[in-house]
Design an enzyme around this catalytic site. Structure first.
Site, mmCIF file in Angstrom:
data_model
loop_
_atom_site.group_PDB
_atom_site.id
_atom_site.type_symbol
_atom_site.label_atom_id
_atom_site.label_comp_id
_atom_site.label_asym_id
_atom_site.label_seq_id
_atom_site.Cartn_x
_atom_site.Cartn_y
_atom_site.Cartn_z
ATOM 1 N N THR A 153 117.562 -79.676 57.482
ATOM 2 C CA THR A 153 118.296 -78.748 56.602
ATOM 3 C C THR A 153 119.714 -78.597 57.150
ATOM 4 O O THR A 153 120.563 -79.439 56.897
ATOM 5 C CB THR A 153 117.591 -77.372 56.493
ATOM 6 O OG1 THR A 153 117.341 -76.866 57.790
ATOM 7 C CG2 THR A 153 116.302 -77.487 55.716
ATOM 8 N N LYS A 179 112.648 -80.820 63.103
ATOM 9 C CA LYS A 179 113.874 -80.273 62.513
ATOM 10 C C LYS A 179 113.986 -78.809 62.928
ATOM 11 O O LYS A 179 112.988 -78.134 63.210
ATOM 12 C CB LYS A 179 113.852 -80.378 61.003
ATOM 13 C CG LYS A 179 112.831 -79.492 60.322
ATOM 14 C CD LYS A 179 113.376 -78.625 59.224
ATOM 15 C CE LYS A 179 114.397 -77.650 59.662
ATOM 16 N NZ LYS A 179 114.555 -76.484 58.751
ATOM 17 N N THR A 190 111.580 -72.661 59.273
ATOM 18 C CA THR A 190 112.821 -72.993 59.915
ATOM 19 C C THR A 190 112.691 -74.142 60.896
ATOM 20 O O THR A 190 113.626 -74.857 61.178
ATOM 21 C CB THR A 190 113.300 -71.688 60.605
ATOM 22 O OG1 THR A 190 114.267 -71.100 59.786
ATOM 23 C CG2 THR A 190 113.823 -71.914 61.967
ATOM 24 N N GLU A 276 122.455 -73.548 66.224
ATOM 25 C CA GLU A 276 123.631 -73.192 65.425
ATOM 26 C C GLU A 276 124.770 -72.715 66.314
ATOM 27 O O GLU A 276 124.645 -71.728 67.029
ATOM 28 C CB GLU A 276 123.252 -72.144 64.383
ATOM 29 C CG GLU A 276 122.362 -72.768 63.309
ATOM 30 C CD GLU A 276 122.015 -71.808 62.206
ATOM 31 O OE1 GLU A 276 121.723 -72.295 61.105
ATOM 32 O OE2 GLU A 276 122.029 -70.604 62.439
ATOM 33 N N ASN A 400 126.304 -68.178 60.158
ATOM 34 C CA ASN A 400 125.343 -67.231 59.620
ATOM 35 C C ASN A 400 125.944 -66.177 58.712
ATOM 36 O O ASN A 400 125.235 -65.530 57.941
ATOM 37 C CB ASN A 400 124.542 -66.598 60.750
ATOM 38 C CG ASN A 400 123.532 -67.580 61.282
ATOM 39 O OD1 ASN A 400 122.625 -67.983 60.561
ATOM 40 N ND2 ASN A 400 123.730 -68.023 62.512
ATOM 41 N N THR A 405 127.200 -68.707 51.042
ATOM 42 C CA THR A 405 128.386 -68.795 50.182
ATOM 43 C C THR A 405 128.999 -70.188 50.189
ATOM 44 O O THR A 405 128.538 -71.079 50.880
ATOM 45 C CB THR A 405 129.438 -67.764 50.620
ATOM 46 O OG1 THR A 405 129.669 -67.924 52.019
ATOM 47 C CG2 THR A 405 128.958 -66.370 50.338
#
Lengths: 405, 405
Positions: A153, A179, A190, A276, A400, A405
């Site tokens: 993802t 993943k 996740t 991340e 995050n 958006t």
């Protein structure tokens, strides 16, 4: 961002495991987003799932199916987690399962669904079903690399480990793909991992083995405290090696377990390295505790501390934050005078105090490394626990705060 | 950054509590950094301290002194936490205590030391002692505002609450000041609060009362998981009101406790509102749980979640993250079908699913507010817990990545 360079390995082929991928355009249409894994009847399978109470429809269905029948197909989609979708989510997942079962000529309980991606949006089962024929046609023993990419993802790169060991002259092989980009995506699906070994093993032994190695690997990584321990880790044993686990002596069983643990750790670390916003890879090793649980607690107090993680991001040798994090861990009768800390094997704290030799210059050099090991010695027992995490960066906030958006 | 506008109030004067401040230039020389609080013999005092095992020398000394003698002086310095300083830290703190005791004509055990600031650096006791005469000379019943400023470190503004209530025609007064900018500064002396009431009360009743109201206020705020529950909260009862707590009936005792809890909450919220990098003030109210502990657990799962906090920073109505956070709370037999969530009294989730009326537009409007209440109803009991937190912003990372440079 991600730390280090970890390209996909050359994967082994297992005759009894075939993988096929397809592009259903669920959230994007550049990359394949549907993966089908087909198992021969001979394959033994075990799986562990997230403990989050708000688990997604596919998790509920997969758990139930596992209890009812031997698994023959795994269906994985990205782009949509099918979580927070209520009854409609179950209907969609079941439609996909039935479509696979029909094409594969098996019962619905022989198909396990896995979904990962955004939550709260209806799963477009039609899109998935419309590419199932393509996925079936693509089934191939050599498509591990395709599957490694199709299950991603927000990951910045595919993740895989392939290796082998010799046991009494016989070769035991390992393929693993996973993943997860920090386990902090806004979904309940996740992190996913699919691992194959060619051991012959009973179902109960495989369950035991997976629980043990998972506890030391996927349950020991964290990017932030939003880690659900794991979403789904699937271990498949093909029996192709001819090695019968249940017939091995205790020494050889230990060897297999240890080797498998190492491979699982390697695989799980790839997730942390692609965490991340990660700019650092941190190993936290807590040693000489009274119990493994207290070592884990101290480790997580460090690994979850935003204060420690921002200092690591800044390459700032702010050792006071390490003391703070250790001190807040729920440890009974904690004698901080006994605590020692080493950073990449350089002594930082002894007897609860900073050592003279750990100057600001030494500290800045050590904390500038991309890979940092924080070793904490409690000096109160023989137990230990090691876990892995990343730092907390501007990029983490950016990813995050902007996810939707 | 900080949310809302909260200027210092007009403080009451208590005849038996005098405050004096001075500038010792410990870390900076612009603002006073030493505060002395002198208590008449008639003042009853109770205090609670951090539970961090790596607590600082002054915390150890203050705890011991409290058991040995009635407190007559509080000595507070900012700029240096005197933590992680080993034996030398105790020697420095004791030197300061002795100097206060000598000037005040009391025993050393009648002086409580408090230090807050950077850790691991030697406390410059000489600097502090050199301004003690000035602090003594400055002692005045009207210096609450000066003290409110002199106890600050990285706070962006002074914090105080002053109020009164009527009990049987008599007035009961409250003054409180505190410091703390998120409880995440790299020290163990990160949050301090000094509160005075003019109740007459026995030592044991005051201890009980402080434990109760502290549990609902300073123990219920978090800026991140690095929160030590509290560093030091001191409650002083002067007896000047003429109201004798121990002689009150149950109803009046409850009234006093409730009023005191409200004042403590108001004071503790000022810390959250000035949390490092805070752009939002978040109340998390968890209701209808089986136990208060499980309500707290669900509340902290939300309030500690970096994922929830970054969404709040982004004003992003990413409700899936709320479900995720609630679902990971350690609650036994958690039936998520019963969970309801309201945002500022607007229904978001009912029976574990998003309600139709909560559109993206509604969500964006609600999540754009500066003050946001997240109310979670568990529908499995009569217990509840409310806690307060801030969001996780770029500024938070900036402050904590750059703290020492």
């Amino acid at each position: 961002m991600a730390t280090g360079v970890f390209p996909l390995p050359e994967f082994h082929s297992f005759n009894s495991i075939k993988l096929g991928t397809a592009n259903a355009g669920i959230k994007q249409s550049v990359r394949d987003d549907v993966t089908l894994i087909a198992l021969d009847e001979s394959v033994q399978l075990s799986a562990v799932f997230t403990k989050n109470a708000f688990c997604a429809a596919p998790v509920v269905l997969a758990k139930t199916a596992l209890e009812k029948a031997d698994t023959r197909y795994l269906l994985i989609n990205t782009g949509n987690a099918n979580a927070g979708t209520g009854m409609a989510g179950f209907v969609s997942a079941e439609a996909c399962i039935s479509a696979v079962a029909e094409r594969g000529g098996v019962t619905a309980d022989a198909v396990l669904p896995f979904s990962t991606g955004v939550i709260g949006e209806p799963l477009p089962s039609d899109k998935i079903i419309s590419v199932l024929d393509a996925a079936f046609e693509g089934l191939n023993v050599d498509h591990w690399d395709k599957a490694a990419s199709a299950i991603l993802t927000t990951d910045t790169r595919p993740k895989g480990v392939s290796s082998s060991m010799l046991l009494g002259g016989e070769q035991l092989r390992f393929n693993g793909i996973c993943k997860g980009s920090g386990m902090i995506n806004p979904d309940m699906a996740t992190m996913l991992a699919y691992v194959a070994i060619d051991l012959s093993i009973s179902g109960s032994s495989l369950d035991d083995l997976l629980l043990k190695v998972n506890a030391q690997s996927f349950n020991r990584i964290t990017v932030d405290s939003d880690t659900s321990t794991n979403d789904a880790v699937v271990l498949m044993a093909t029996g192709e090696s001819g090695i019968h686990y249940d017939d091995l002596n205790a020494h050889d069983k230990r060897q297999v377990e240890q080797w498998l643990t190492e491979q699982f750790i390697a695989l799980s670390q790839l997730i942390v390295r692609d965490g991340e916003g990660a700019t650092k890879f941190i190993e936290v090793a807590v040693e000489n505790g009274k119990t493994e649980a207290e070592c884990e607690a101290v480790g997580y107090a460090i690994a979850h501390s935003p204060l420690v993680k921002t200092a690591l991001f800044a390459s700032d040798p702010n050792w006071g934050r390490l003391l703070m994090a250790i001190g807040k861990a729920p440890v009974q009768n904690f004698d901080i005078q006994k605590v020692a800390i080493d950073i990449n094997n350089v002594p930082l704290v002894k007897h609860g105090e900073k050592v003279q030799s750990f100057t600001e210059e030494v500290g800045q050099k050590l904390f500038s490394e991309e890979d940092i090991q924080i070793r904490v010695t409690l000096d109160r027992g023989d137990c230990s626990a090691t876990l892995w995490t990343s730092d907390l960066s501007f990029e983490y906030i950016k990813i995050n705060a902007e996810y939707r958006t």
